[in-house]
Design a protein around this motif. Structure first.
Motif, PDB file in Angstrom:
ATOM      1  N   LEU A 187      -9.199  -2.003   1.763  1.00 27.33           N
ATOM      2  CA  LEU A 187      -8.989  -3.454   1.842  1.00 27.33           C
ATOM      3  C   LEU A 187      -9.386  -4.115   0.537  1.00 27.33           C
ATOM      4  O   LEU A 187      -8.666  -4.964  -0.004  1.00 27.33           O
ATOM      5  N   VAL A 224      -3.286   0.440   5.496  1.00 23.96           N
ATOM      6  CA  VAL A 224      -3.493  -0.992   5.314  1.00 23.96           C
ATOM      7  C   VAL A 224      -2.229  -1.705   5.779  1.00 23.96           C
ATOM      8  O   VAL A 224      -1.128  -1.282   5.466  1.00 23.96           O
ATOM      9  N   VAL A 239      -4.458  -9.240   5.402  1.00 26.63           N
ATOM     10  CA  VAL A 239      -4.634  -7.820   5.094  1.00 26.63           C
ATOM     11  C   VAL A 239      -5.548  -7.208   6.149  1.00 26.63           C
ATOM     12  O   VAL A 239      -6.621  -7.739   6.435  1.00 26.63           O
ATOM     13  N   GLU A 240      -5.087  -6.091   6.711  1.00 23.54           N
ATOM     14  CA  GLU A 240      -5.833  -5.454   7.797  1.00 23.54           C
ATOM     15  C   GLU A 240      -5.999  -3.974   7.498  1.00 23.54           C
ATOM     16  O   GLU A 240      -5.039  -3.297   7.096  1.00 23.54           O
ATOM     17  N   SER A 241      -7.214  -3.471   7.666  1.00 25.67           N
ATOM     18  CA  SER A 241      -7.431  -2.047   7.413  1.00 25.67           C
ATOM     19  C   SER A 241      -8.657  -1.544   8.164  1.00 25.67           C
ATOM     20  O   SER A 241      -9.556  -2.311   8.490  1.00 25.67           O
ATOM     21  N   PRO A 292       0.827  -1.216   0.000  1.00 24.81           N
ATOM     22  CA  PRO A 292       0.000   0.000   0.000  1.00 24.81           C
ATOM     23  C   PRO A 292       0.858   1.261   0.000  1.00 24.81           C
ATOM     24  O   PRO A 292       1.941   1.279   0.564  1.00 24.81           O
TER      25      PRO A 292
END
Lengths: 507, 507
Positions: free
Chosen positions: B208, B188, B200-202, B182
C-alpha cells in the motif's frame, strides 16, 4: 520466528541486516518521529540480544548513524534544488548574443537573482510534513498573524497516553511565545515565558492542554510578508508548522459607475501616424461618443488632437513603443482599459460591453483579447525556471490555448493575445510595459506577466485594421518601425538579464 | 470505579453524562479524528452496558449527533468572520461625506469587494490542523504544482498497526489523482485511478505504501495561483492538506551597471514652477552631471527644459499631481528612482549613493526616505480591515516608527515617508500613484501600498527646500495648490470606495 540464542557477538549484530536497517526514507518535518512501533507477535526484541557490556556503546553509535541519516533525508527533502532546463529545438541561446567580455554581466545578473530570492522566498516555501502516530495536534495552514502583534496559536494540544509527567516544548525563530502563568495550586511549570523557546511541564494532561490553548506568538520585527516555523516537541515526537506573518492590505477597488464611460478608457500610442490615428478616432466616436481616450504621442513634431474626452501626452521624440504604452496605462482612472493600436478602426462588432461582460463574470481574469480583422492571434508560454547559473527556458507557442473559459465557449484561456484587448487596469499596471523596449515588442509584456496575469481570448468581439497608408511621415515611420538587427540583439540581451533566461524560442 | 450492573435502560444511558459528553472542542481538519483512546485501567466499557436490542439504534443516533457536533465545530473554526473595527477617536466617518442617495454607491462597493475576494482568496487561506494520533503521514506545506501538470505527492504514507486489510482514500476537488497500476501478483486494489477520488486497498501495508509513494496530482484547469485541498482518509482517521497550484513566474531583474547613472533616475513633477524647477536642476547637475532626470509637466503653457539626460513629458494642463507622479515613474528604466519635488535643492548632503547602499544591503526594502531641510517626516499606519459591510479603519500616526533597520541605527522601519525618497522602481510601479488624486495628496500612496511596500526612513541623507518664491505663475499655482473643500470631500469619497474604509484619521 525461531527463537535465537542470547549470545550474539558485536560483529554478528553489525552484520545483521535487521539491526542496521534504517527506517524507510521518511519525509521529515525537520526531525521526524513516526512514534514507537508495536512489534508483531513472536518478534525478537533486539535490545535483549545485545551483549550487556557492549549495549551502551552500540546504542551510541547507532544513534549517531541515525542522526546522520536523518540529516541526509532532511537535506534531500528541502525544496528540490533547481535543475537546468532543456531548450526547445530551434531556441536562441542567449549567451551567444551577449556583448564580448560578458563575465561581469553574468556576475551582476547572479547578484540580482540572489536579491530577488531574498525578496520572494521565505520559510513559507519550505517542505513540511505531518509525521504519523504523533500525540501532537497543531495548525498546518491558515495561522496568520499581524507583525509584532500577540496572537493565540489555535489548536495546540497533546493527546498522549497516561504518564506521570508530561513535558512539551515549542520553539520559534522570528518571535516570542507567551502563555498564562498557572494559578496557585495548579501543578504546571512554565519555562521561557516571553522567549523564543517555551517549555511546559505538568503531571496533569488536562492542565497542560489548558496552558497550550493559551499560548500566543508575537513576531519580533516589522515585516509585511514573511513566515516563521514553530517546532512543537514531546519526548521523541516532533512536528514543525508554519506561521504566516502578514501586514493586512487595504483593497484597491474601482467604482464602475453606471455606464461604459465610467468603466472603460481607451488607450493608444501613436508615432508619425496622425492620418491613421484620426481615422481611428473618428470610428471610435461613431460608437462611443463620450468614452475617454488616452493618447501617448512621441511623434517628432507633435500635433494637438482636439476634442472632448481626449487626453494627449507628449513624450520626447521617438521615446519608444513600450514607454508610450506604459505612459498611457499609468493615466487610466477606470477599472478597465481597452488597448488599441493607432491604425485600427472600430466597427459594429467592436462591442466593448461584451468584453466587459466576460471580465465581470470572471473576476480572476486580467486581460481579454479579441480579434483584429479576422485574426484572433493568441499564444501560450512554456517556461521552465532552469537553474541559478544558466537561467530559464522560454518558448512562445503560437495558437496554443489551454481550454475554454467556463461558460464562454467562444473564449479560451491562454498566456498572450493580440494588441486589441480589454484589461484590468491595476493588474496590468502591476506588470507594466518595459520602457526599455523601444521598437519591436509584443510578447515581452506577456512574458513579464506570466504567472501574474490571467489571460483569455474571445472570438466574438473584433476591431478592423486599416489598410496601409502612404503619407508624408510613412517613410520616417518605417525607418523606426523596422529597426536594425542591433535592436533585436539588445532585446535578447534584455531577456538574458531581466528574465534570467538561458534560451528563448518564438514559435 | 464500582462495577455496574449490565442492565441499563435506554433512559439511564441517555441521561448518563459520560455517554453523551462530546469530546472537548477540537479544532478540526474538516473531519478531525484524534484516534482511538486507551481506556484507563478499571474503566467501564460503555458499549457493554447498552441493551443488545437497542445497541444499533442508539449507536446510529449518537453518530448522527456527533456528526452535527463536528459540523458545528467546523463552522466555528473557519477563518474567523470579519468583525467591525473601532475607529480611532477623532476619525472622520466616511459615510457622512458621501453624496446624497449613496445607497447605490454602497451596493457597487460591496460588489467590487466580492470580486476582490474572489481574486485574492482561495482554499490556501483555510485553517487546517493536523489531528493527533493519526496513522496518516502527509505534506503540510511546500507541495506546489504547476497547473495541469502531473506531480508526485511527496510523503504520503500509512503507518497503522497490523491488520488483515488496509484501505485508504485520497480525494481532491480541483484535479485528478493517478498511481501506478499494481503488477500482477501484487495484492492491491486501486479504484478511481485518474479521477478525483482514489482508493487503495491491500492486505500488505508495504504494498500500500509503495503505491501511495507513486500517487500523482494533476490540476484540471489552468490557473496562475490557486489551491486545492486533499482529504486523506483511513478508517475513522482523516487529514486534510493543501496543494498550491502556481504558474512559475520569470523574475524581472534590473542591471545596475557600473555607476550611479545606470542605477538611479531622478523623477519629479512640475506645474507652473519653472523658476523653482530650473533652480533644482542646476543643483542636481552640480553633483550629478549625467544622471537621467524625468520631468512630468502639466503646466498651462509648457516650456521646454533643454539639456542632455533630461526627459520631459507634457501632460494635459493641470492634469494632476499623482497623475504626473505615476507618469514619471512609468518611464524609469533603472532599478531605483529618486523622487524629488520641483522646489528642492541638492546639497553636499544629498548623497544618493548612501541611500543606494542601504537599499542594496536590505533587498526587501522598497522605499527609503530621507530628510527635507531639517525635517525627517515619517509615519506609520494602523489599519484594521473591519467587516464587509462598513469597511476598515485607517489611522495615520505621524512620527511613529517600528524599530531601527538592522545594521543602520540612523534608519527606521515605518509605513510612510517625506517626498524625498529612493525607491525600487518595480515595487512602486506595482502600487502606483492614483491619477484620480489631482491636488492634495501624500499619504494616500503609502495607504495604497500598505502591506505591499517595505518602507524605511534615514536621517543621514537630505535635500534642501527652496524658500517660497514669487513669480508670474505663483498666484495661479496657489489657486490650484490650495484647492476648495470639495477636493477634500472627493478624496474622502475615494477612500470610502477604493480602500473600502469606514473611517480615517490623519494623526
Amino acid at each position: 520466528m525461531t527463537k535465537k540464542s542470547n549470545e550474539f557477538s558485536l560483529q554478528d549484530l553489525q552484520s545483521n541486516p535487521h539491526f542496521h536497517r534504517l527506517p524507510p526514507p521518511l519525509p521529515p518535518s525537520h526531525l521526524p518521529s513516526p512514534g514507537p512501533c508495536t512489534c508483531a507477535n513472536g518478534s525478537t526484541l533486539l535490545k535483549n540480544v545485545v551483549p550487556k557490556n557492549q549495549a551502551v556503546e552500540l546504542r551510541k553509535r547507532r544513534e549517531k548513524e541515525f542522526q546522520q541519516h536523518k540529516a541526509r533525508v532532511l537535506a534531500r527533502n528541502q525544496l528540490p534544488s533547481k535543475t537546468a532546463c532543456t531548450c526547445s529545438p530551434g531556441s536562441t541561446q542567449l549567451k551567444d548574443r551577449l556583448p564580448p567580455d560578458s563575465e561581469e554581466l553574468f556576475k551582476r545578473r547572479a547578484k540580482e537573482l540572489q536579491q530577488h530570492k531574498a525578496r520572494t522566498e521565505s520559510v513559507l516555501s519550505t517542505r513540511l510534513y505531518a509525521p504519523s502516530n504523533s500525540p501532537l495536534q497543531y495548525p498546518i495552514q491558515g495561522f496568520k498573524v499581524r507583525p509584532m502583534t500577540p496572537t493565540f496559536i489555535p489548536g495546540l494540544a497533546l493527546h498522549a497516553e497516561q504518564r506521570s509527567n508530561y513535558t512539551v516544548s515549542l520553539e520559534v525563530s522570528e518571535g516570542v511565545l507567551r502563555t498564562t502563568i498557572p494559578a496557585k495550586g495548579v501543578q504546571v511549570i512554565v519555562t521561557g515565558n516571553g522567549e523564543s523557546r517555551l517549555m511546559v511541564e505538568s503531571s496533569s494532561l488536562e492542565a497542560l492542554n489548558e496552558l497550550l490553548a493559551d499560548v500566543s506568538y508575537t513576531s519580533t520585527i516589522y515585516h509585511i510578508h514573511t513566515g516563521d516555523l514553530a517546532t512543537f516537541q514531546f519526548e521523541d515526537h516532533e512536528a514543525v508548522f508554519p506561521i504566516t506573518i502578514k501586514q493586512p492590505q487595504p483593497p484597491v477597488l474601482y467604482d464602475m459607475g453606471t455606464d461604459i464611460n465610467s468603466q472603460v478608457t481607451i488607450t493608444t500610442k501613436t508615432f508619425l501616424r496622425y492620418p491613421e490615428l484620426n481615422a481611428l478616432l473618428k470610428t471610435i466616436r461613431e460608437f462611443y461618443k463620450d468614452i475617454e481616450i488616452i493618447i501617448a504621442d512621441d511623434s517628432m513634431k507633435p500635433e494637438k488632437i482636439p476634442g472632448p474626452h481626449i487626453q494627449q501626452f507628449i513624450m520626447p521624440p521617438a521615446q519608444g513603443w513600450f514607454a508610450g504604452r506604459n505612459l498611457a496605462v499609468s493615466q487610466v482612472t477606470t477599472k478597465y482599459f481597452l488597448w488599441v493600436d493607432d491604425d485600427f478602426l472600430f466597427t459594429k462588432w467592436t462591442k466593448i460591453e461584451e468584453l466587459v461582460k466576460v471580465m465581470e463574470a470572471n473576476p480572476e481574469l486580467d486581460v481579454l483579447g479579441g480579434k483584429v480583422g479576422g485574426d484572433q492571434f493568441y499564444f501560450s508560454l512554456i517556461y521552465d525556471e532552469g537553474d541559478e547559473v544558466e537561467g530559464g527556458c522560454m518558448y512562445r507557442k503560437s495558437r496554443r490555448r489551454f481550454h475554454s473559459l467556463p461558460g464562454y465557449p467562444q473564449c479560451s484561456v491562454v498566456n498572450g493575445v493580440v494588441n486589441f484587448f480589454l484589461a484590468r487596469t491595476d493588474a496590468v499596471q502591476r506588470v507594466g510595459f518595459d520602457p526599455q523596449l523601444k521598437r519591436l515588442a509584443h510578447s515581452e509584456f506577456f512574458m513579464d506577466g506570466l504567472g501574474s496575469l490571467m489571460v483569455a481570448t474571445c472570438g466574438h468581439v473584433s476591431v478592423s485594421h486599416q489598410a496601409r497608408q502612404k503619407h508624408k511621415d510613412t517613410r520616417l515611420y518605417k525607418a523606426f518601425r523596422y529597426p536594425p538587427r542591433s535592436d533585436a540583439r539588445s532585446k535578447l540581451q534584455l531577456h538574458f538579464f531581466k528574465n534570467h533566461l538561458k534560451c528563448i524560442k518564438y514559435g
